[in-house]
Design a protein around this motif. Sequence first.
Motif, PDB file in Angstrom:
ATOM      1  N   GLN A 142       0.827  -1.210   0.000  1.00 51.56           N
ATOM      2  CA  GLN A 142       0.000   0.000   0.000  1.00 51.56           C
ATOM      3  C   GLN A 142       0.861   1.260   0.000  1.00 51.56           C
ATOM      4  O   GLN A 142       0.544   2.243  -0.677  1.00 51.56           O
ATOM      5  N   LEU A 143       1.951   1.226   0.755  1.00 48.58           N
ATOM      6  CA  LEU A 143       2.841   2.378   0.850  1.00 48.58           C
ATOM      7  C   LEU A 143       3.906   2.384  -0.245  1.00 48.58           C
ATOM      8  O   LEU A 143       4.789   3.239  -0.243  1.00 48.58           O
ATOM      9  N   LYS A 144       3.806   1.397  -1.171  1.00 49.33           N
ATOM     10  CA  LYS A 144       4.725   1.321  -2.309  1.00 49.33           C
ATOM     11  C   LYS A 144       6.186   1.248  -1.853  1.00 49.33           C
ATOM     12  O   LYS A 144       7.070   1.899  -2.412  1.00 49.33           O
ATOM     13  N   MET A 145       6.416   0.449  -0.827  1.00 46.23           N
ATOM     14  CA  MET A 145       7.775   0.223  -0.340  1.00 46.23           C
ATOM     15  C   MET A 145       8.309  -1.077  -0.918  1.00 46.23           C
ATOM     16  O   MET A 145       7.569  -2.045  -1.086  1.00 46.23           O
ATOM     17  N   LYS A 146       9.580  -1.092  -1.217  1.00 46.88           N
ATOM     18  CA  LYS A 146      10.235  -2.304  -1.677  1.00 46.88           C
ATOM     19  C   LYS A 146      10.856  -3.010  -0.478  1.00 46.88           C
ATOM     20  O   LYS A 146      11.360  -2.363   0.439  1.00 46.88           O
ATOM     21  N   TYR A 147      10.810  -4.340  -0.502  1.00 42.99           N
ATOM     22  CA  TYR A 147      11.228  -5.071   0.687  1.00 42.99           C
ATOM     23  C   TYR A 147      11.703  -6.470   0.328  1.00 42.99           C
ATOM     24  O   TYR A 147      11.468  -6.980  -0.768  1.00 42.99           O
ATOM     25  N   GLY A 148      12.366  -7.102   1.276  1.00 39.11           N
ATOM     26  CA  GLY A 148      12.788  -8.487   1.128  1.00 39.11           C
ATOM     27  C   GLY A 148      13.080  -9.073   2.494  1.00 39.11           C
ATOM     28  O   GLY A 148      13.386  -8.345   3.443  1.00 39.11           O
ATOM     29  N   VAL A 157      13.664  -3.049   4.142  1.00 38.67           N
ATOM     30  CA  VAL A 157      12.643  -2.163   3.575  1.00 38.67           C
ATOM     31  C   VAL A 157      13.322  -0.899   3.067  1.00 38.67           C
ATOM     32  O   VAL A 157      14.202  -0.344   3.735  1.00 38.67           O
ATOM     33  N   THR A 158      12.914  -0.438   1.874  1.00 40.63           N
ATOM     34  CA  THR A 158      13.452   0.817   1.355  1.00 40.63           C
ATOM     35  C   THR A 158      12.310   1.742   0.967  1.00 40.63           C
ATOM     36  O   THR A 158      11.302   1.316   0.389  1.00 40.63           O
ATOM     37  N   LYS A 159      12.460   3.020   1.331  1.00 40.98           N
ATOM     38  CA  LYS A 159      11.473   4.054   1.033  1.00 40.98           C
ATOM     39  C   LYS A 159      12.224   5.330   0.688  1.00 40.98           C
ATOM     40  O   LYS A 159      13.046   5.810   1.470  1.00 40.98           O
ATOM     41  N   ASN A 160      11.957   5.864  -0.510  1.00 37.65           N
ATOM     42  CA  ASN A 160      12.599   7.103  -0.958  1.00 37.65           C
ATOM     43  C   ASN A 160      14.124   7.008  -0.912  1.00 37.65           C
ATOM     44  O   ASN A 160      14.813   7.949  -0.515  1.00 37.65           O
ATOM     45  N   GLY A 161      14.648   5.844  -1.280  1.00 39.26           N
ATOM     46  CA  GLY A 161      16.089   5.666  -1.342  1.00 39.26           C
ATOM     47  C   GLY A 161      16.757   5.373  -0.013  1.00 39.26           C
ATOM     48  O   GLY A 161      17.977   5.202   0.040  1.00 39.26           O
ATOM     49  N   VAL A 162      15.978   5.312   1.069  1.00 37.02           N
ATOM     50  CA  VAL A 162      16.534   5.022   2.396  1.00 37.02           C
ATOM     51  C   VAL A 162      16.161   3.598   2.786  1.00 37.02           C
ATOM     52  O   VAL A 162      14.983   3.233   2.777  1.00 37.02           O
ATOM     53  N   SER A 163      17.152   2.785   3.115  1.00 34.80           N
ATOM     54  CA  SER A 163      16.926   1.379   3.449  1.00 34.80           C
ATOM     55  C   SER A 163      17.079   1.151   4.946  1.00 34.80           C
ATOM     56  O   SER A 163      17.954   1.734   5.587  1.00 34.80           O
ATOM     57  N   THR A 164      16.212   0.302   5.489  1.00 32.30           N
ATOM     58  CA  THR A 164      16.208   0.021   6.920  1.00 32.30           C
ATOM     59  C   THR A 164      16.034  -1.476   7.138  1.00 32.30           C
ATOM     60  O   THR A 164      15.272  -2.125   6.427  1.00 32.30           O
ATOM     61  N   ASP A 165      16.737  -2.020   8.128  1.00 29.71           N
ATOM     62  CA  ASP A 165      16.605  -3.422   8.509  1.00 29.71           C
ATOM     63  C   ASP A 165      15.719  -3.544   9.744  1.00 29.71           C
ATOM     64  O   ASP A 165      15.839  -2.753  10.679  1.00 29.71           O
ATOM     65  N   PHE A 166      14.849  -4.574   9.745  1.00 25.41           N
ATOM     66  CA  PHE A 166      13.993  -4.844  10.898  1.00 25.41           C
ATOM     67  C   PHE A 166      14.097  -6.328  11.247  1.00 25.41           C
ATOM     68  O   PHE A 166      13.984  -7.188  10.376  1.00 25.41           O
ATOM     69  N   TYR A 167      14.280  -6.602  12.535  1.00 25.14           N
ATOM     70  CA  TYR A 167      14.372  -7.978  13.004  1.00 25.14           C
ATOM     71  C   TYR A 167      13.125  -8.414  13.768  1.00 25.14           C
ATOM     72  O   TYR A 167      12.985  -9.592  14.088  1.00 25.14           O
ATOM     73  N   LYS A 168      12.239  -7.465  14.060  1.00 29.55           N
ATOM     74  CA  LYS A 168      11.005  -7.778  14.771  1.00 29.55           C
ATOM     75  C   LYS A 168       9.835  -7.116  14.046  1.00 29.55           C
ATOM     76  O   LYS A 168       9.918  -5.945  13.669  1.00 29.55           O
ATOM     77  N   PRO A 169       8.723  -7.848  13.861  1.00 24.27           N
ATOM     78  CA  PRO A 169       7.574  -7.256  13.164  1.00 24.27           C
ATOM     79  C   PRO A 169       6.989  -6.061  13.905  1.00 24.27           C
ATOM     80  O   PRO A 169       6.450  -5.149  13.280  1.00 24.27           O
ATOM     81  N   GLU A 170       7.104  -6.044  15.242  1.00 23.87           N
ATOM     82  CA  GLU A 170       6.581  -4.907  15.999  1.00 23.87           C
ATOM     83  C   GLU A 170       7.324  -3.619  15.633  1.00 23.87           C
ATOM     84  O   GLU A 170       6.720  -2.542  15.553  1.00 23.87           O
ATOM     85  N   GLU A 171       8.635  -3.730  15.408  1.00 23.14           N
ATOM     86  CA  GLU A 171       9.411  -2.556  15.009  1.00 23.14           C
ATOM     87  C   GLU A 171       9.010  -2.089  13.611  1.00 23.14           C
ATOM     88  O   GLU A 171       8.900  -0.884  13.356  1.00 23.14           O
ATOM     89  N   LEU A 172       8.781  -3.042  12.718  1.00 19.49           N
ATOM     90  CA  LEU A 172       8.355  -2.686  11.369  1.00 19.49           C
ATOM     91  C   LEU A 172       6.978  -2.034  11.385  1.00 19.49           C
ATOM     92  O   LEU A 172       6.724  -1.073  10.649  1.00 19.49           O
TER      93      LEU A 172
END
Length: 217
Positions: A142-148, A157-172
């Motif tokens: 929905q937010l048009k984010m790319k992820y893997g 997850v990457t949004k507007n050229g900024v990539s972030t790592d998440f290890y817990k779904p609550e943080e995401l």
Amino acid sequence: MATSQDRDQDLLYLKSKLTDLEDRSRRDNIRLLGIPEKEEGTNIQAFLSSSLTKLTSLNFDPPLEFQHTHRVGPKRSDTSLRPRPIIACLLRHIQTRQILQTVRNHGPFWIDQHNIRITADYSKDTNERRKAFLPLRPRLHQLKMKYGLFDPTRMWVTKNGVSTDFYKPEELKLFLDSFQHQPMDFISKSCPLDVSGGNEDNGTLPPRTGERRHNPP
């Protein structure tokens, strides 16, 4: 004297070590989903060697060899049921990585009009941790984010050229809520999609460019 809290922490630590050991013991495995029962005939290793070479278009040198191969679970006489997964333990780890990399970049694959999925093979605990991210995938789309999903429980997850790592779904979830006024009710339950072995999400991964943030586990 150790307290009950100390013992609980020790148990969690030992559980994490056992999970890590099990995942490492499976690192040469691939899991094949969707291959009809009895399609492999009487020689499953010859069938897999031929099929994987054709499906991936890889020129394996030396040819594929397996330590062991088998279907998971008891035999099924009812052909209308979903076919049992096939676990294949390859002799050479580099060929396992080549297959999984090709699957990530060039899927889906078909055998006689049957859609075949090829994934890595993880422990039950790791699979459950991977599944916990799946209810958030519609929000990412929905937010048009790319992820893997990588490593094996790191959501990238990457949004507007900024990539972030998440290890817990609550943080995401908290991260996604920051992009909308109405927070999403997080549902912590297994998604019906099959992520056994959990391959990385195909078709959504951009080149790893731009700034990168890292959230440790």
